[in-house]
Design a protein around this motif. Structure first.
Motif, PDB file in Angstrom:
ATOM      1  N   THR A   9      -0.007 -20.277 -45.964  1.00 28.41           N
ATOM      2  CA  THR A   9       1.131 -20.120 -46.869  1.00 28.41           C
ATOM      3  C   THR A   9       0.664 -19.826 -48.284  1.00 28.41           C
ATOM      4  O   THR A   9       1.227 -18.973 -48.983  1.00 28.41           O
ATOM      5  N   LEU A  61       2.061 -12.095 -52.185  1.00 26.16           N
ATOM      6  CA  LEU A  61       3.414 -11.704 -52.568  1.00 26.16           C
ATOM      7  C   LEU A  61       3.547 -11.615 -54.082  1.00 26.16           C
ATOM      8  O   LEU A  61       4.190 -10.698 -54.611  1.00 26.16           O
ATOM      9  N   ILE A  71       4.974  -9.754 -43.202  1.00 23.99           N
ATOM     10  CA  ILE A  71       5.627 -10.638 -44.172  1.00 23.99           C
ATOM     11  C   ILE A  71       5.513 -10.064 -45.582  1.00 23.99           C
ATOM     12  O   ILE A  71       6.494 -10.016 -46.339  1.00 23.99           O
ATOM     13  N   VAL A  93       7.715  -6.666 -45.892  1.00 21.89           N
ATOM     14  CA  VAL A  93       9.170  -6.890 -45.900  1.00 21.89           C
ATOM     15  C   VAL A  93       9.596  -7.616 -47.177  1.00 21.89           C
ATOM     16  O   VAL A  93      10.588  -7.237 -47.823  1.00 21.89           O
ATOM     17  N   THR A  94       8.846  -8.638 -47.580  1.00 26.15           N
ATOM     18  CA  THR A  94       9.231  -9.414 -48.768  1.00 26.15           C
ATOM     19  C   THR A  94       9.148  -8.582 -50.035  1.00 26.15           C
ATOM     20  O   THR A  94      10.052  -8.626 -50.881  1.00 26.15           O
ATOM     21  N   ASN A  95       8.086  -7.805 -50.185  1.00 27.00           N
ATOM     22  CA  ASN A  95       7.941  -6.996 -51.397  1.00 27.00           C
ATOM     23  C   ASN A  95       8.969  -5.871 -51.455  1.00 27.00           C
ATOM     24  O   ASN A  95       9.480  -5.539 -52.534  1.00 27.00           O
ATOM     25  N   CYS A 108      11.974  -5.980 -50.085  1.00 25.91           N
ATOM     26  CA  CYS A 108      13.240  -6.645 -50.410  1.00 25.91           C
ATOM     27  C   CYS A 108      13.310  -7.039 -51.878  1.00 25.91           C
ATOM     28  O   CYS A 108      14.373  -6.974 -52.508  1.00 25.91           O
ATOM     29  N   THR A 109      12.156  -7.431 -52.450  1.00 24.57           N
ATOM     30  CA  THR A 109      12.120  -7.767 -53.877  1.00 24.57           C
ATOM     31  C   THR A 109      12.420  -6.546 -54.731  1.00 24.57           C
ATOM     32  O   THR A 109      13.169  -6.623 -55.719  1.00 24.57           O
TER      33      THR A 109
END
Length: 578
Positions: free
Chosen positions: A18, A25, A262, A265-267, A269-270
């Protein structure tokens, strides 16, 4: 990232997966997501731009992110050593990444000083940019008949007067009080004392997060596709060295495919969320002052430091919104800044570990030296004329070097070292087969857009030269040369080193032969050594129960593997890859 959490190994490691993911991220969530991406979407078709953007993220950015994470996780080294192991001839590509991070950190933190200024100013009883003040306004703030909108066009219609008044206050506060901008772009005009103080404060914050080690971080259709490719690469941090450096501290058994998904997708979406925020703010401001949205939309850092403050001054509880907004910016900028500095620290530590230990007795001193040197380089950007360099530095550091670095990185890893060979090692370590489509994308999909991307960047560089003012343009060119000069120097050094007593062709073949030894070769070397006599694993033991070798193998192992690599055919490698 406390000292109690540090391991006893010579090289730091993440305490959990994590922690590793959060650090990765943070490296992709910079202030640029707020001031650049929304305008790029607007100027290239609006929502329709998201189609090529998401396609290029899936077909190019994600496979290359997987590649970089795999390289860092397998080699356990920074970008210079990692690429040097896989393709010694192009080891300078890794150094180009490090130099880009170094110079980028020196100018990126200048924008953090502006954010700190606005953050502290937001605690005043009234927002200072919402009123006229003789300290930053030599002329009246109110424009009576003619106003200038954010796009630089003039209008005399009375319906725009309210907007021109608000915009002019924010602009004057930003340019004449915060930046104290020089009227002559060719003149630096001396240092801005207030921003120098904020620069010092910003570097103190960065050092406090770094000194305990890595774990303290936690217009045409074609052009549209090429811009989408550029934004896709930037979104996930490709070619910066960050996505090689951070995985080098991770467990070799981490599922790379899951981490890649992960982060991607997260970046993405950011970026989309940031675009929604800025677009909503732009529409709200246009609605409040009753002007067409085209007259409000802005690009560059003015969108963050002029347009958003203008909006806050018109909202209820304006101080609260301003404090929360600029506090969020501080967190975003510090995260990205730490990623840039960590690449430099890791590279120096990996390359000169023994010498640094002898000179700097404590590990905490290495980040201090890097922060101090970068602080000195960043002083030019907090001078009164330093802001004229930012647009050029942004292009010639963030964009131009990346065009060339990505192309050579793909050449070195996917073709010279071999994508299939990389996939084989990933499969061996993780115990899971590598995703088949990644190796095929490296071979058949990625090369074309990456090649077009490189030529597009070179043409763009020539276009900038046509209208650039002299000294900022030359300054940007100088930084690009300093970043990229390591590539030809690395090629010449490797050919010279391997050319002793050999023909040019032989020296070239040795220079493109990897020095990276796969994990199964290392393990066999250790299992067969006397140290492991009587302790060999039984037949039912899994590969993960064998020791992971963190030290360099004997030179004989490297030489033997290099000879086998030169003698093996590409067909043999491909068949054993998956």
């Amino acid at each position: 990232m406390s000292s109690s959490a540090m391991t006893a190994s010579a090289r730091d490691s993440w305490s959990s997966r994590t922690e590793f993911l959060l650090a990765c991220l943070g490296s992709g969530m910079g202030i640029r997501s707020l001031y650049a991406f929304p305008y790029i979407c607007y100027s290239h078709g609006g929502a329709s731009f998201l189609v090529p953007y998401l396609i290029m993220v899936s077909l190019c950015a994600q496979p290359l992110l997987y590649m970089e994470i795999a390289v860092g996780q397998l080699t356990r080294a920074g970008p210079v050593q990692a690429i040097g192991m896989l393709c010694p001839l192009l080891k300078g590509v890794g150094m180009a990444m490090v130099m880009t991070c170094f110079f980028t950190s020196s100018y990126h933190i200048a924008m953090l000083t502006w954010t700190l200024h606005y953050f502290f100013a937001s605690f005043k009883s009234s927002l200072p940019w919402s009123v006229c003040d003789e300290r930053w306004s030599d002329s009246p703030c109110v424009v009576m008949s003619t106003t200038v909108n954010f796009t630089g066009e003039q209008t005399t219609s009375s319906e725009f007067q309210g907007y021109g008044e608000s915009e002019k206050k924010s602009t004057k506060y930003f340019t004449e009080y915060v930046l104290q901008k020089s009227s002559n772009e060719s003149d630096l005009g001396g240092l801005n004392a207030a921003l120098v103080g904020y620069l010092f404060l910003a570097w103190i914050l960065c050092y406090l997060c770094l000194f305990k080690g890595v774990r303290s971080i936690g217009k045409t259709a074609l052009q549209t596709w090429l811009v989408a490719t550029r934004e896709a690469f930037y979104c996930v941090g490709i070619a910066s060295g960050i996505m090689i450096t951070f995985p080098s501290y991770a467990d070799k058994r981490n599922r790379i495919s899951v981490s890649t998904l992960i982060i991607t997708v997260t970046n993405v979406c950011t970026n989309l969320l940031a675009g929604c925020v800025i677009s909503a703010a732009t529409g709200a401001l246009a609605s409040i002052v009753n002007v067409p949205i085209a007259h409000v939309v802005n690009h560059g850092y003015n969108a963050v430091f002029v347009m958003m403050p203008s909006l806050f001054s018109k909202l209820p509880m304006s101080n609260l919104w301003a404090v929360l907004f600029f506090l969020s910016l501080i967190c975003l900028q510090i995260n990205y800044q730490l990623s840039l500095v960590q690449v430099v620290v890791t590279t120096i530590s990996d390359q000169f570990r023994g010498k640094i230990t002898a000179v700097l007795k404590r590990r905490e001193l290495m980040p201090l030296v890097v922060c101090a040197v970068t602080f000195l380089f960043g002083l030019i950007h907090v001078s009164r004329g330093g802001t004229s360099t930012l647009n050029f530095v942004d292009y010639y550091l963030v964009y131009l070097p990346s065009y060339i670095i990505i192309y050579l990185e793909v050449l070195a890893i996917c073709f010279i070292f071999g994508g299939n060979r990389l996939a084989r090692e990933i499969s061996f370590l993780s115990g899971h087969r590598s995703y088949f489509h990644y190796t095929k994308m490296w071979a058949f999909v990625v090369p074309l857009p990456v090649t077009c991307y490189m030529w597009y960047g070179l043409v763009e560089g020539l276009r900038w030269a046509n209208w650039a003012t002299p000294w900022p343009y030359h300054f940007g060119i100088l930084l690009s040369i300093l970043c990229l000069i390591s590539i030809p120097i690395g090629v010449l050094h490797e050919l010279y080193k391997n050319g002793q007593g050999r023909s040019f062709c032989s020296a070239f073949m040795v220079s493109v032969t990897p020095t990276f030894v796969p994990e199964h070769v290392k393990r066999k070397q250790w299992v067969d050594s006397r140290e492991w006599i009587g302790r060999e694993p039984t037949g039912d033991q899994h590969n993960d129960e064998l020791p992971l070798v963190e030290t360099n193998p004997p030179r004989s192992t490297v030489d033997g593997y290099r000879r086998n690599s030169r003698n093996s055919t590409s067909k043999d490698v491909d068949q054993s890859a998956l």
